[in-house]
Structure formats: C-alpha cells, structure tokens
Design a protein around this motif. Structure first.
Motif, PDB file in Angstrom:
ATOM      1  N   PHE A   1      -6.869  -3.172   9.311  1.00 60.12           N
ATOM      2  CA  PHE A   1      -6.937  -3.905   8.053  1.00 60.12           C
ATOM      3  C   PHE A   1      -5.823  -4.946   7.965  1.00 60.12           C
ATOM      4  CE2 PHE A   1      -8.899   0.214   7.370  1.00 60.12           C
ATOM      5  CZ  PHE A   1     -10.093  -0.134   6.748  1.00 60.12           C
ATOM      6  N   ASN A   2      -6.150  -6.032   7.281  1.00 60.38           N
ATOM      7  CA  ASN A   2      -5.150  -7.078   7.034  1.00 60.38           C
ATOM      8  C   ASN A   2      -4.270  -6.766   5.841  1.00 60.38           C
ATOM      9  OD1 ASN A   2      -7.880  -8.598   8.039  1.00 60.38           O
ATOM     10  ND2 ASN A   2      -6.044  -9.506   8.962  1.00 60.38           N
ATOM     11  N   ALA A   3      -4.785  -5.966   4.909  1.00 56.81           N
ATOM     12  CA  ALA A   3      -4.013  -5.633   3.709  1.00 56.81           C
ATOM     13  C   ALA A   3      -4.509  -4.303   3.147  1.00 56.81           C
ATOM     14  CB  ALA A   3      -4.137  -6.732   2.652  1.00 56.81           C
ATOM     15  N   ILE A   4      -3.624  -3.626   2.424  1.00 60.29           N
ATOM     16  CA  ILE A   4      -3.956  -2.377   1.734  1.00 60.29           C
ATOM     17  C   ILE A   4      -3.524  -2.530   0.281  1.00 60.29           C
ATOM     18  CG2 ILE A   4      -3.435   0.084   1.524  1.00 60.29           C
ATOM     19  CD1 ILE A   4      -3.026   0.169   4.548  1.00 60.29           C
ATOM     20  N   ALA A   5      -4.425  -2.196  -0.644  1.00 65.46           N
ATOM     21  CA  ALA A   5      -4.133  -2.275  -2.077  1.00 65.46           C
ATOM     22  C   ALA A   5      -4.276  -0.889  -2.685  1.00 65.46           C
ATOM     23  CB  ALA A   5      -5.075  -3.255  -2.768  1.00 65.46           C
ATOM     24  N   THR A   6      -3.225  -0.402  -3.330  1.00 63.99           N
ATOM     25  CA  THR A   6      -3.271   0.914  -3.971  1.00 63.99           C
ATOM     26  C   THR A   6      -2.950   0.773  -5.452  1.00 63.99           C
ATOM     27  OG1 THR A   6      -0.929   1.399  -3.517  1.00 63.99           O
ATOM     28  CG2 THR A   6      -2.541   2.059  -1.844  1.00 63.99           C
ATOM     29  N   CYS A   7      -3.662   1.520  -6.268  1.00 69.19           N
ATOM     30  CA  CYS A   7      -3.447   1.511  -7.708  1.00 69.19           C
ATOM     31  C   CYS A   7      -3.447   2.955  -8.212  1.00 69.19           C
ATOM     32  CB  CYS A   7      -4.537   0.698  -8.406  1.00 69.19           C
ATOM     33  SG  CYS A   7      -4.254   0.432 -10.165  1.00 69.19           S
ATOM     34  N   PHE A   8      -2.292   3.424  -8.687  1.00 67.76           N
ATOM     35  CA  PHE A   8      -2.131   4.818  -9.130  1.00 67.76           C
ATOM     36  C   PHE A   8      -2.600   5.784  -8.042  1.00 67.76           C
ATOM     37  CE2 PHE A   8      -2.065   2.448 -13.073  1.00 67.76           C
ATOM     38  CZ  PHE A   8      -1.041   3.072 -13.766  1.00 67.76           C
ATOM     39  N   PHE A   9      -2.106   5.554  -6.825  1.00 65.17           N
ATOM     40  CA  PHE A   9      -2.495   6.378  -5.676  1.00 65.17           C
ATOM     41  C   PHE A   9      -1.306   7.066  -5.033  1.00 65.17           C
ATOM     42  CE2 PHE A   9      -3.142   6.577  -0.992  1.00 65.17           C
ATOM     43  CZ  PHE A   9      -4.116   7.561  -0.971  1.00 65.17           C
TER      44      PHE A   9
ATOM     45  N   SER B   1       3.241 -12.057  11.450  1.00 61.97           N
ATOM     46  CA  SER B   1       4.624 -12.534  11.457  1.00 61.97           C
ATOM     47  C   SER B   1       5.221 -12.532  10.056  1.00 61.97           C
ATOM     48  CB  SER B   1       4.684 -13.936  12.062  1.00 61.97           C
ATOM     49  OG  SER B   1       3.785 -14.810  11.376  1.00 61.97           O
ATOM     50  N   THR B   2       4.583 -13.228   9.114  1.00 64.25           N
ATOM     51  CA  THR B   2       5.076 -13.276   7.726  1.00 64.25           C
ATOM     52  C   THR B   2       3.903 -13.228   6.767  1.00 64.25           C
ATOM     53  OG1 THR B   2       5.049 -15.685   7.835  1.00 64.25           O
ATOM     54  CG2 THR B   2       7.150 -14.590   8.274  1.00 64.25           C
ATOM     55  N   PRO B   3       3.884 -12.359   5.776  1.00 67.12           N
ATOM     56  CA  PRO B   3       4.813 -11.228   5.680  1.00 67.12           C
ATOM     57  C   PRO B   3       4.506 -10.184   6.741  1.00 67.12           C
ATOM     58  CG  PRO B   3       3.116 -11.057   4.012  1.00 67.12           C
ATOM     59  CD  PRO B   3       2.892 -12.382   4.687  1.00 67.12           C
ATOM     60  N   HIS B   4       5.472  -9.316   7.019  1.00 73.81           N
ATOM     61  CA  HIS B   4       5.329  -8.405   8.154  1.00 73.81           C
ATOM     62  C   HIS B   4       4.178  -7.427   7.975  1.00 73.81           C
ATOM     63  CE1 HIS B   4       8.921  -9.971   9.989  1.00 73.81           C
ATOM     64  NE2 HIS B   4       9.611  -9.785   8.877  1.00 73.81           N
ATOM     65  N   LYS B   5       4.121  -6.761   6.848  1.00 73.72           N
ATOM     66  CA  LYS B   5       3.028  -5.819   6.582  1.00 73.72           C
ATOM     67  C   LYS B   5       2.569  -6.016   5.155  1.00 73.72           C
ATOM     68  CE  LYS B   5       2.778  -3.381  10.470  1.00 73.72           C
ATOM     69  NZ  LYS B   5       1.558  -3.093  11.246  1.00 73.72           N
ATOM     70  N   ARG B   6       1.280  -5.881   4.896  1.00 71.51           N
ATOM     71  CA  ARG B   6       0.744  -6.205   3.588  1.00 71.51           C
ATOM     72  C   ARG B   6       0.215  -4.955   2.890  1.00 71.51           C
ATOM     73  NH1 ARG B   6      -1.722 -10.572   6.726  1.00 71.51           N
ATOM     74  NH2 ARG B   6      -0.656 -12.531   6.327  1.00 71.51           N
ATOM     75  N   TRP B   7       1.126  -4.177   2.327  1.00 73.84           N
ATOM     76  CA  TRP B   7       0.728  -3.078   1.442  1.00 73.84           C
ATOM     77  C   TRP B   7       1.159  -3.470   0.040  1.00 73.84           C
ATOM     78  CZ3 TRP B   7       4.380   1.523   0.517  1.00 73.84           C
ATOM     79  CH2 TRP B   7       3.913   2.270  -0.578  1.00 73.84           C
ATOM     80  N   LEU B   8       0.193  -3.530  -0.860  1.00 78.63           N
ATOM     81  CA  LEU B   8       0.440  -3.959  -2.231  1.00 78.63           C
ATOM     82  C   LEU B   8       0.043  -2.826  -3.163  1.00 78.63           C
ATOM     83  CD1 LEU B   8      -1.268  -7.363  -1.608  1.00 78.63           C
ATOM     84  CD2 LEU B   8       1.185  -7.032  -1.813  1.00 78.63           C
ATOM     85  N   GLY B   9       0.948  -2.412  -4.036  1.00 82.92           N
ATOM     86  CA  GLY B   9       0.678  -1.251  -4.873  1.00 82.92           C
ATOM     87  C   GLY B   9       1.011  -1.481  -6.331  1.00 82.92           C
ATOM     88  N   ALA B  10       0.300  -0.756  -7.190  1.00 79.88           N
ATOM     89  CA  ALA B  10       0.568  -0.750  -8.626  1.00 79.88           C
ATOM     90  C   ALA B  10       0.412   0.675  -9.122  1.00 79.88           C
ATOM     91  CB  ALA B  10      -0.403  -1.671  -9.370  1.00 79.88           C
ATOM     92  N   GLY B  11       1.138   0.991 -10.214  1.00 80.59           N
ATOM     93  CA  GLY B  11       1.030   2.335 -10.774  1.00 80.59           C
ATOM     94  C   GLY B  11       2.329   3.092 -10.633  1.00 80.59           C
ATOM     95  N   ARG B  12       2.257   4.384 -10.920  1.00 81.96           N
ATOM     96  CA  ARG B  12       3.456   5.216 -10.887  1.00 81.96           C
ATOM     97  C   ARG B  12       3.987   5.348  -9.469  1.00 81.96           C
ATOM     98  NH1 ARG B  12       2.292  10.789 -13.823  1.00 81.96           N
ATOM     99  NH2 ARG B  12       1.139  11.008 -11.895  1.00 81.96           N
ATOM    100  N   SER B  13       5.279   5.484  -9.362  1.00 77.79           N
ATOM    101  CA  SER B  13       5.911   5.741  -8.066  1.00 77.79           C
ATOM    102  C   SER B  13       6.971   6.824  -8.222  1.00 77.79           C
ATOM    103  CB  SER B  13       6.538   4.469  -7.501  1.00 77.79           C
ATOM    104  OG  SER B  13       7.495   3.949  -8.409  1.00 77.79           O
ATOM    105  N   ASP B  14       6.660   7.846  -9.045  1.00 76.43           N
ATOM    106  CA  ASP B  14       7.643   8.894  -9.317  1.00 76.43           C
ATOM    107  C   ASP B  14       7.605  10.000  -8.273  1.00 76.43           C
ATOM    108  OD1 ASP B  14       5.212   9.941  -9.987  1.00 76.43           O
ATOM    109  OD2 ASP B  14       5.839  10.756 -11.931  1.00 76.43           O
ATOM    110  N   ASN B  15       6.720   9.871  -7.275  1.00 76.70           N
ATOM    111  CA  ASN B  15       6.634  10.881  -6.235  1.00 76.70           C
ATOM    112  C   ASN B  15       7.662  10.545  -5.154  1.00 76.70           C
ATOM    113  OD1 ASN B  15       5.864  12.905  -4.530  1.00 76.70           O
ATOM    114  ND2 ASN B  15       3.701  12.419  -4.587  1.00 76.70           N
TER     115      ASN B  15
END
Length: 346
Positions: free
Chosen positions: A295-303, A325-339
């Motif tokens: 995959f070129n990008a990963i999108a997570t929402c409350f995951f 090259s730029t950006p190095h890796k494309r993981w984009l997330g939204a939601g809680r990050s309390d884990n």
C-alpha cells in the motif's frame, strides 16, 4: 464494490477455533434476526408496568400511552425488517473463506421456537452455543450501537462528525498523493490505500470516491454484515431506520426516540469502475501478516486504541507500506491514542 469480500482468515486455525468462530458468526446473525422480538418483549414489559398503575392514573394518560407505544412498535418493526434484509444477502458472504455460514457444530442456523399460542418463547431468543460472556443481551447492545453507528457513517445527520473525523484524513491522503506525484504521471487509482478498522466502510468509500484504490479491513461481524448491505445492496435513501427508539437516556422528548433516519445519504455504487474497492474480513495482524509493501498509504480512524500491543500494529504498518523518499512512510491516523506503553505497566 464487488460482492465477494476478501478473506483474511489465519491458515493456522485449529478445528476448535474454526467451530468457535462459526458459532460466533451464527450468534451475530441470530441477534440481527431476533432484534424485533427482543425489543417488542421490552415494550410488553413496559405495558405491564403501565397496567400496574391505579386505574385513575391510567385514565389520565391512556390515550397518549397507546399512541406512543404503537409508534414505538412500528419503529422497532421497521428496524427489524431492515436488519433481516441485511442478513439475507450476507448468509453466503463468507462462503469462499474457510468458515462459511451453515457449517457450525449443529450443521445449521439458529431456528426460532414458538409455543402453541404463537408467542415467542425465551428459548427462541437464544442462539445455539451462545455463552454467558457472549450473551444475547450483549449482542443486542451491539445491534443497537451499530444502528447508531449507521447514523454517524451513512446519514446526512452524521455529516458534521464525518467532517471532523474523516475529512482531515481524506485531505491528508490527497496531500500525500500530490507530494509524491510531482511529475503528474501517477493516477490516483494506482495509489493504494488501506483502512484498518473500517467499521461500516464510509471512510474507505470516501477515499475510493476520490479516485484512490482502497481496501477496508474489519474484524467485527456486526460491521461486516451491515457494511456489505450498504455498499453492495443499497441505493441512496433505500431505508429509514429508528436508531433511538429504545434509548431513554439524554432525550428531550419522546419524538426524538421515534425520529426516522434515511440511509445511506449517498449512492454507494457511484464509483469509478477503474478504481479498486474491497473489504477484507479478518483480524488486522493475521489478515496482513504475509503481505509486504502493498500500500502507498494507511488511514486509521479510532483504530489504534484497539491494539493489545500498539508496537505490533506499527510494525505491520511499516511492513505494508511501500518505501518512498518523501515522506518516508504514509500512515495517517485520527482518534484516540491513549493505548500507550505506560498503560501496559500501570
């Protein structure tokens, strides 16, 4: 989206694990099928409470009570019809995977038992193999929750919430694509996006509608059954649901409880046929353990907060993303990050 959902089952499952998974699927289907009976029984109990009031108290509000109960029953029946309609085309949804409907320990689906008077018995509301921790009441809570989730993801009423959660992710994916397409020769359909924890599929659909080849991944059968119904077997406003009919908390008036919501607010079939769009059923780590740089990008929402080990998720993201090259890796997330790591040792 193609009706054939991609299987993400783990090939190392034992027979016992397969049977347990099949029984869980059967219990989810059963919960959808008996939702109406379950809720109508709740309303019957309310009628019993009303009947226990002194006659002079009943006379003061009997007409209003009857009108409201009749309206609530109609709402429940409409929800029940929608849920049964969702189950019907989905019974064979997993027929190409290792575990398919109808191959449980008892060899078939749950059946409804009735007594001679035609009224549903307690036994009719129980699914074969349903354990205490996987009780019908727990399943019913999830069914009621998934009806409300339909409002957030697939109704006009949920537009504001989607604008806060989904829109920034979609914009970030567009920016990631544009930043790597300085020559202008790359087509969006060749930019593959993965959406783990896809829920009812709206975020994945939004990305596909923007021209990106997208795959959603979901583990919950409650979500998979309804997302398949919405994405493959619906048109705009094909159904009215009443997600708040059994909710008596935080409501200003009875009319809020019986308010109908039209779903979906778009036609899910209106996508570019050249754009790949699919859903992968299975637990994220197991479903993608053998894929590399897919995959070129990963999108997570409350995951992310669903992870038992957040580092395992991050490693799998890195494994699945194509090197750039730029950006190095494309993981984009939204939601809680309390884990966080601290939570494991607190």
């Amino acid at each position: 989206m193609s009706e054939d959902m991609v299987s993400g089952e783990d090939d190392d499952w034992t027979l016992e694990e397969e049977e347990a998974e099949q029984q869980h699927l059967e219990s989810v289907i059963h919960a959808f099928e008996v939702y109406g009976q379950h809720c109508l029984r709740m309303l019957k109990r309310k009628e019993g409470y009303f009947g226990g009031l002194p006659e002079e108290d009943q006379e003061m509000m009997v007409e209003m009570w009857r009108r409201r109960m009749a309206s609530m029953e109609e709402c429940v029946e409409a929800n029940a019809a929608f849920l049964k309609r969702a189950v019907m085309p989905n019974r064979q949804m997993f027929e190409n995977s290792r575990i398919g409907p109808g191959r449980g320990r008892d060899g078939g689906h749950a059946t409804l038992a009735r007594n001679e008077g035609g009224r549903d018995t307690e036994e009719a509301l129980k699914a074969p193999g349903l354990k205490s921790k996987d009780s019908l009441e727990t399943h019913m809570d999830k069914v009621r929750c998934i009806l409300r989730q339909l409002v957030r993801e697939w109704s006009a009423e949920g537009r504001a919430e989607r604008a806060e959660a989904f829109a920034p992710l979609c914009e970030a994916i567009v920016d990631a694509f544009e930043s790597g397409n300085t020559s202008g020769t790359l087509h969006r359909r060749n930019f593959r996006v993965l959406v783990p924890g896809a829920g009812l599929g709206r975020l994945a659909w939004e990305l596909a509608s923007r021209g990106f080849s997208t795959q959603g991944n979901e583990f919950s059968y409650f979500c998979l059954l309804l997302s398949n119904q919405i994405l493959n077997h619906s048109t705009k406003h094909f159904a009215n649901i009443f997600p708040y009919v059994t909710n008596t908390n935080n409501v200003h008036s009875w009319r809020e409880m019986v308010r109908g919501i039209a779903i979906p607010d778009v036609d899910p079939s209106v996508l570019d046929p050249k754009v790949e769009f699919s859903m992968c059923a299975g637990e994220f780590l197991a479903a993608y353990k053998d894929q590399q740089e897919s995959f070129n990008a990963i999108a997570t929402c409350f995951f992310i907060d669903t992870a038992h080990n957040i580092l395992a998720y991050i490693r799998r993201f890195y494994q699945l993303l194509k090197p750039v090259s730029t950006p190095h890796k494309r993981w984009l997330g939204a939601g809680r990050s309390d884990n966080t790591i601290e939570n494991y040792f607190s």
